[in-house]
Structures are given as structure tokens and as C-alpha cells.
Write a protein that holds these residues in place. Structure first.
Motif, PDB file in Angstrom:
ATOM      1  N   MET A   1       0.806  -1.202   0.000  1.00  0.00           N
ATOM      2  CA  MET A   1       0.000   0.000   0.000  1.00  0.00           C
ATOM      3  C   MET A   1       0.849   1.267   0.000  1.00  0.00           C
ATOM      4  SD  MET A   1      -3.214  -0.746   2.441  1.00  0.00           S
ATOM      5  CE  MET A   1      -4.385  -2.010   2.033  1.00  0.00           C
ATOM      6  N   ALA A   2       2.137   1.125  -0.188  1.00  0.00           N
ATOM      7  CA  ALA A   2       2.956   2.326  -0.320  1.00  0.00           C
ATOM      8  C   ALA A   2       2.514   3.096  -1.551  1.00  0.00           C
ATOM      9  CB  ALA A   2       4.423   1.938  -0.432  1.00  0.00           C
ATOM     10  N   TYR A   3       2.536   4.408  -1.467  1.00  0.00           N
ATOM     11  CA  TYR A   3       2.036   5.187  -2.577  1.00  0.00           C
ATOM     12  C   TYR A   3       3.128   6.081  -3.152  1.00  0.00           C
ATOM     13  CZ  TYR A   3       1.592   8.854   0.941  1.00  0.00           C
ATOM     14  OH  TYR A   3       1.841   9.751   1.938  1.00  0.00           O
ATOM     15  N   LYS A   4       2.978   6.434  -4.393  1.00  0.00           N
ATOM     16  CA  LYS A   4       3.875   7.356  -5.071  1.00  0.00           C
ATOM     17  C   LYS A   4       3.095   8.641  -5.310  1.00  0.00           C
ATOM     18  CE  LYS A   4       6.202   7.886  -9.540  1.00  0.00           C
ATOM     19  NZ  LYS A   4       6.466   7.253 -10.846  1.00  0.00           N
ATOM     20  N   LYS A   5       3.771   9.770  -5.139  1.00  0.00           N
ATOM     21  CA  LYS A   5       3.090  11.052  -5.315  1.00  0.00           C
ATOM     22  C   LYS A   5       2.983  11.396  -6.799  1.00  0.00           C
ATOM     23  CE  LYS A   5       4.408  12.941  -0.833  1.00  0.00           C
ATOM     24  NZ  LYS A   5       5.116  14.018  -0.118  1.00  0.00           N
ATOM     25  N   TYR A   6       1.805  11.788  -7.209  1.00  0.00           N
ATOM     26  CA  TYR A   6       1.552  12.209  -8.580  1.00  0.00           C
ATOM     27  C   TYR A   6       1.027  13.641  -8.567  1.00  0.00           C
ATOM     28  CZ  TYR A   6       1.983   7.374 -10.170  1.00  0.00           C
ATOM     29  OH  TYR A   6       2.457   6.109 -10.466  1.00  0.00           O
ATOM     30  N   PRO A  67      -9.845 -15.998   4.272  1.00  0.00           N
ATOM     31  CA  PRO A  67      -9.205 -15.093   5.229  1.00  0.00           C
ATOM     32  C   PRO A  67     -10.004 -13.817   5.476  1.00  0.00           C
ATOM     33  CG  PRO A  67      -8.046 -15.068   3.129  1.00  0.00           C
ATOM     34  CD  PRO A  67      -9.032 -16.191   3.050  1.00  0.00           C
ATOM     35  N   PHE A  68     -10.140 -13.470   6.738  1.00  0.00           N
ATOM     36  CA  PHE A  68     -10.809 -12.213   7.094  1.00  0.00           C
ATOM     37  C   PHE A  68     -10.015 -11.015   6.573  1.00  0.00           C
ATOM     38  CE2 PHE A  68     -11.741 -15.123  10.781  1.00  0.00           C
ATOM     39  CZ  PHE A  68     -13.027 -15.447  10.376  1.00  0.00           C
ATOM     40  N   ALA A  69      -8.689 -11.165   6.526  1.00  0.00           N
ATOM     41  CA  ALA A  69      -7.835 -10.055   6.085  1.00  0.00           C
ATOM     42  C   ALA A  69      -8.142  -9.649   4.647  1.00  0.00           C
ATOM     43  CB  ALA A  69      -6.363 -10.431   6.216  1.00  0.00           C
ATOM     44  N   LEU A  70      -8.517 -10.602   3.807  1.00  0.00           N
ATOM     45  CA  LEU A  70      -8.822 -10.274   2.415  1.00  0.00           C
ATOM     46  C   LEU A  70     -10.003  -9.306   2.345  1.00  0.00           C
ATOM     47  CD1 LEU A  70      -8.426 -10.623  -0.616  1.00  0.00           C
ATOM     48  CD2 LEU A  70      -9.801 -12.717  -0.489  1.00  0.00           C
ATOM     49  N   SER A  71     -11.055  -9.587   3.090  1.00  0.00           N
ATOM     50  CA  SER A  71     -12.216  -8.688   3.101  1.00  0.00           C
ATOM     51  C   SER A  71     -11.876  -7.364   3.756  1.00  0.00           C
ATOM     52  CB  SER A  71     -13.385  -9.354   3.836  1.00  0.00           C
ATOM     53  OG  SER A  71     -13.853 -10.477   3.118  1.00  0.00           O
ATOM     54  N   PHE A  72     -11.079  -7.410   4.825  1.00  0.00           N
ATOM     55  CA  PHE A  72     -10.700  -6.182   5.526  1.00  0.00           C
ATOM     56  C   PHE A  72      -9.950  -5.239   4.586  1.00  0.00           C
ATOM     57  CE2 PHE A  72      -7.583  -3.710   7.938  1.00  0.00           C
ATOM     58  CZ  PHE A  72      -8.377  -3.120   8.910  1.00  0.00           C
ATOM     59  N   TYR A  73      -8.937  -5.747   3.899  1.00  0.00           N
ATOM     60  CA  TYR A  73      -8.117  -4.861   3.070  1.00  0.00           C
ATOM     61  C   TYR A  73      -8.806  -4.470   1.768  1.00  0.00           C
ATOM     62  CZ  TYR A  73      -4.220  -5.093   6.262  1.00  0.00           C
ATOM     63  OH  TYR A  73      -3.433  -4.950   7.367  1.00  0.00           O
ATOM     64  N   LYS A  74      -9.683  -5.305   1.260  1.00  0.00           N
ATOM     65  CA  LYS A  74     -10.462  -4.883   0.099  1.00  0.00           C
ATOM     66  C   LYS A  74     -11.408  -3.746   0.479  1.00  0.00           C
ATOM     67  CE  LYS A  74     -12.068  -7.923  -2.888  1.00  0.00           C
ATOM     68  NZ  LYS A  74     -12.712  -9.130  -3.449  1.00  0.00           N
ATOM     69  N   PHE A  78     -11.229  -0.001  -1.258  1.00  0.00           N
ATOM     70  CA  PHE A  78     -12.322   0.609  -2.022  1.00  0.00           C
ATOM     71  C   PHE A  78     -13.014   1.746  -1.277  1.00  0.00           C
ATOM     72  CE2 PHE A  78     -12.071  -3.527  -4.274  1.00  0.00           C
ATOM     73  CZ  PHE A  78     -11.919  -3.035  -5.562  1.00  0.00           C
ATOM     74  N   LYS A  79     -13.049   1.679   0.050  1.00  0.00           N
ATOM     75  CA  LYS A  79     -13.754   2.706   0.823  1.00  0.00           C
ATOM     76  C   LYS A  79     -12.821   3.770   1.389  1.00  0.00           C
ATOM     77  CE  LYS A  79     -17.781   0.504   0.626  1.00  0.00           C
ATOM     78  NZ  LYS A  79     -18.972   1.047  -0.074  1.00  0.00           N
ATOM     79  N   SER A  80     -11.529   3.505   1.373  1.00  0.00           N
ATOM     80  CA  SER A  80     -10.528   4.447   1.915  1.00  0.00           C
ATOM     81  C   SER A  80     -10.791   4.789   3.381  1.00  0.00           C
ATOM     82  CB  SER A  80     -10.481   5.727   1.075  1.00  0.00           C
ATOM     83  OG  SER A  80     -10.006   5.449  -0.223  1.00  0.00           O
ATOM     84  N   ARG A  81     -11.249   3.811   4.135  1.00  0.00           N
ATOM     85  CA  ARG A  81     -11.441   3.962   5.577  1.00  0.00           C
ATOM     86  C   ARG A  81     -11.543   2.581   6.206  1.00  0.00           C
ATOM     87  NH1 ARG A  81     -16.601   2.739   7.138  1.00  0.00           N
ATOM     88  NH2 ARG A  81     -18.240   2.818   5.534  1.00  0.00           N
ATOM     89  N   LEU A  82     -11.483   2.547   7.525  1.00  0.00           N
ATOM     90  CA  LEU A  82     -11.619   1.283   8.238  1.00  0.00           C
ATOM     91  C   LEU A  82     -13.081   0.848   8.295  1.00  0.00           C
ATOM     92  CD1 LEU A  82      -9.343   2.037  11.322  1.00  0.00           C
ATOM     93  CD2 LEU A  82      -8.748   0.629   9.329  1.00  0.00           C
ATOM     94  N   PRO A  83     -13.337  -0.460   8.165  1.00  0.00           N
ATOM     95  CA  PRO A  83     -14.714  -0.930   8.391  1.00  0.00           C
ATOM     96  C   PRO A  83     -14.971  -1.084   9.886  1.00  0.00           C
ATOM     97  CG  PRO A  83     -13.306  -2.788   7.852  1.00  0.00           C
ATOM     98  CD  PRO A  83     -12.425  -1.556   7.778  1.00  0.00           C
ATOM     99  N   TYR A  91     -19.505  -7.543   4.739  1.00  0.00           N
ATOM    100  CA  TYR A  91     -18.656  -7.568   3.540  1.00  0.00           C
ATOM    101  C   TYR A  91     -18.052  -8.957   3.356  1.00  0.00           C
ATOM    102  CZ  TYR A  91     -15.510  -5.481   0.051  1.00  0.00           C
ATOM    103  OH  TYR A  91     -14.861  -5.150  -1.110  1.00  0.00           O
ATOM    104  N   TYR A  92     -17.636  -9.564   4.459  1.00  0.00           N
ATOM    105  CA  TYR A  92     -17.062 -10.915   4.423  1.00  0.00           C
ATOM    106  C   TYR A  92     -18.091 -11.930   3.916  1.00  0.00           C
ATOM    107  CZ  TYR A  92     -14.760 -15.166   6.226  1.00  0.00           C
ATOM    108  OH  TYR A  92     -14.180 -16.414   6.344  1.00  0.00           O
ATOM    109  N   LEU A  93     -19.298 -11.847   4.433  1.00  0.00           N
ATOM    110  CA  LEU A  93     -20.356 -12.752   3.978  1.00  0.00           C
ATOM    111  C   LEU A  93     -20.620 -12.568   2.484  1.00  0.00           C
ATOM    112  CD1 LEU A  93     -23.000 -12.500   6.851  1.00  0.00           C
ATOM    113  CD2 LEU A  93     -21.416 -14.391   6.396  1.00  0.00           C
ATOM    114  N   LYS A  94     -20.728 -11.320   2.050  1.00  0.00           N
ATOM    115  CA  LYS A  94     -21.037 -11.034   0.648  1.00  0.00           C
ATOM    116  C   LYS A  94     -19.934 -11.505  -0.278  1.00  0.00           C
ATOM    117  CE  LYS A  94     -22.333  -7.197  -2.402  1.00  0.00           C
ATOM    118  NZ  LYS A  94     -22.577  -5.724  -2.483  1.00  0.00           N
ATOM    119  N   GLN A  95     -18.679 -11.397   0.176  1.00  0.00           N
ATOM    120  CA  GLN A  95     -17.543 -11.759  -0.664  1.00  0.00           C
ATOM    121  C   GLN A  95     -17.388 -13.275  -0.815  1.00  0.00           C
ATOM    122  OE1 GLN A  95     -14.865  -9.671  -2.164  1.00  0.00           O
ATOM    123  NE2 GLN A  95     -16.588  -8.256  -2.029  1.00  0.00           N
ATOM    124  N   HIS A  96     -17.747 -14.035   0.210  1.00  0.00           N
ATOM    125  CA  HIS A  96     -17.330 -15.438   0.235  1.00  0.00           C
ATOM    126  C   HIS A  96     -18.452 -16.464   0.335  1.00  0.00           C
ATOM    127  CE1 HIS A  96     -13.123 -14.318   0.488  1.00  0.00           C
ATOM    128  NE2 HIS A  96     -13.404 -13.496   1.477  1.00  0.00           N
TER     129      HIS A  96
END
Length: 241
Positions: A1-6, A67-74, A78-83, A91-96
Motif C-alpha cells: 500500500m505504499a504510494y507514489k506522489k503524482y 481469510p478475514f484479512a482479504l475482506s478487511f483490506y479490500k 475501495f472505501k478508503s477507511r476502516l470498516p 462484507y465478508y459474507l457477501k464476498q465469500h
């Protein structure tokens, strides 16, 4: 998740998308998001947490669930915030999983259909939730500390190799594993080594104590700048030797 400045002129009108790339069998969506510890800490302060002292279902605890981490980081991507915990669960239920039938969840594990109590799966997710929040906050702590030449988190390396963070310090890349200093955490790490075989090159295992130096926001304890300093001191020793 490191970002480059544009430059602003290089980012699309949604103010975050840098590129969408199709190449071979890969599809990459590249976004820019400048995280701050204050932003995350303010979110954590408002999080409700109900995962304490929940019963454990032995069958669920040892099952190889998605993995719960997959849903957490997705969600974070996409939301740019913590769930919050409810958002992560939904989100986990919907994804899997297909729609939950009553109080049960069905999942295929190695080609065999398994049925688990939804409450037991949710209890296991809730036990992992503070760690997911804490680890992401620590990534941002390291990223914004300006003490490292590069900071990167990879879900693939985390899940498959047990590496929580990759940092470059004094020109050397280190693979960092963060554990709470508890017998359970150390046992978990030992089990990971048995699964993955060789240890990663330049791996550093940090046993952090949350009873000292923790940054408390709401009910979830976070790592602090003191823990970043502990990591730096360990890396300095590795470089010196």
C-alpha cells in the motif's frame, strides 16, 4: 500500500484513481490515498467492539476459512477507511458465501462442503478484528514516521508467508513480523514456519507488549511511536552486526 506522489493533472476526476491496467492475466487498479495516523485514530476511537470473551467453536477455530484479512483490506482499498465490525462481517459474507440460511454458513474446504454456525464464524472474525486494525495502523505509523526509505504491506506476503511489513532501512530490506508478546502469538508463528518451510531472508520478529507504550483509542489498543522506535533499534543492531 505504499504510494507514489503524482501531480493532480495525472489523477483521474475521482481524485484517487491513477490507472487501470490489463496485462496478460492480471488486472490492476492503482489508487492514491495519503493516510495519516490521526485519521485512523479518530476512526478507531469511534469503533464499537463486541468480540471480548466470546465462546470458541473448535470446528470453526481450526477450519481453513476464507481469510478475514482479504475482506478487511479490500474494504479499506475501495472505501478508503476502516470498516466497523458489522461492515466487515457483512462484507465478508457477501464476498465469500451465498446468502446465509438461518444461522448457518456453508463453505467448500478442499472440495468438501462444510456447514458452520454463523455466530461461531463471526466470533472468530471478531477475535481477529483488533489485530487487523492494529496492524494497518502500524503500517501507517511506519509510513508517516519518515524513518524508513520504503514501507510496503502485501496481503499475499502476510497471508502466505507470515510477513506483516516490508521496510527498507539504511539500504537494506527487512521482512518484519509483528507479534503480541504472548505464548499464543508465538505458538501461531511457530505453526506458520512449519507450513512455509524456510524463513524469509532478513526476517525480523518483533514481540510487542501492548501493556506498555500502547496508544489507546476506544476499545482497541494500537501500537505507538515507541513501538516504531523499538523496530528501528532492532534494525540498527542488525545493520551493525
Amino acid at each position: 500500500m505504499a504510494y507514489k506522489k503524482y501531480e493532480n493533472s495525472e489523477i483521474f476526476d475521482d481524485k484517487s484513481t491513477i490507472d487501470v491496467i490489463f496485462e496478460g492475466e492480471e488486472v490492476l487498479l492503482i489508487k492514491q490515498k495519503k493516510w495519516t495516523t490521526k485519521e485512523l485514530e479518530d476512526q478507531v476511537a469511534n469503533l464499537h467492539y463486541s468480540g471480548e470473551n466470546l465462546p470458541k467453536d473448535p470446528a470453526v477455530e481450526k477450519a481453513r476459512l476464507p481469510p478475514f484479512a482479504l475482506s478487511f483490506y479490500k474494504f479499506v482499498f475501495f472505501k478508503s477507511r476502516l470498516p466497523d465490525e458489522t461492515e466487515l462481517w457483512n462484507y465478508y459474507l457477501k464476498q465469500h458465501f451465498p446468502p446465509v440460511d438461518g444461522n448457518c454458513i456453508q463453505v467448500y474446504i478442499r472440495g468438501v462442503e462444510k456447514t458452520f454456525a454463523a455466530d461461531s464464524v463471526k466470533a472468530r472474525m471478531l477475535r481477529s478484528y483488533p489485530s487487523l486494525v492494529r496492524d494497518f495502523h502500524f503500517y501507517v505509523l511506519c509510513l508517516t514516521s519518515d524513518r524508513f526509505e520504503h514501507v510496503r504491506y502485501s496481503l499475499h506476503k502476510d497471508y502466505f508467508d507470515g510477513i506483516d511489513l516490508c521496510v527498507v532501512y539504511a539500504g537494506v530490506e527487512f521482512q518484519v513480523s509483528i507479534l503480541l508478546n504472548s505464548p499464543r502469538a508465538q505458538m501461531y508463528k511457530t505453526q506458520k514456519y512449519k507450513r512455509h518451510g524456510e524463513r524469509p531472508q532478513n526476517e525480523v520478529i518483533m514481540l510487542f507488549d501492548l501493556t506498555r507504550y500502547s496508544h489507546e483509542k476506544g476499545k482497541i489498543k494500537l501500537f505507538s511511536e515507541k513501538h516504531v522506535q523499538e523496530l528501528l533499534e532492532e534494525l540498527k543492531l542488525r545493520i551493525a552486526t
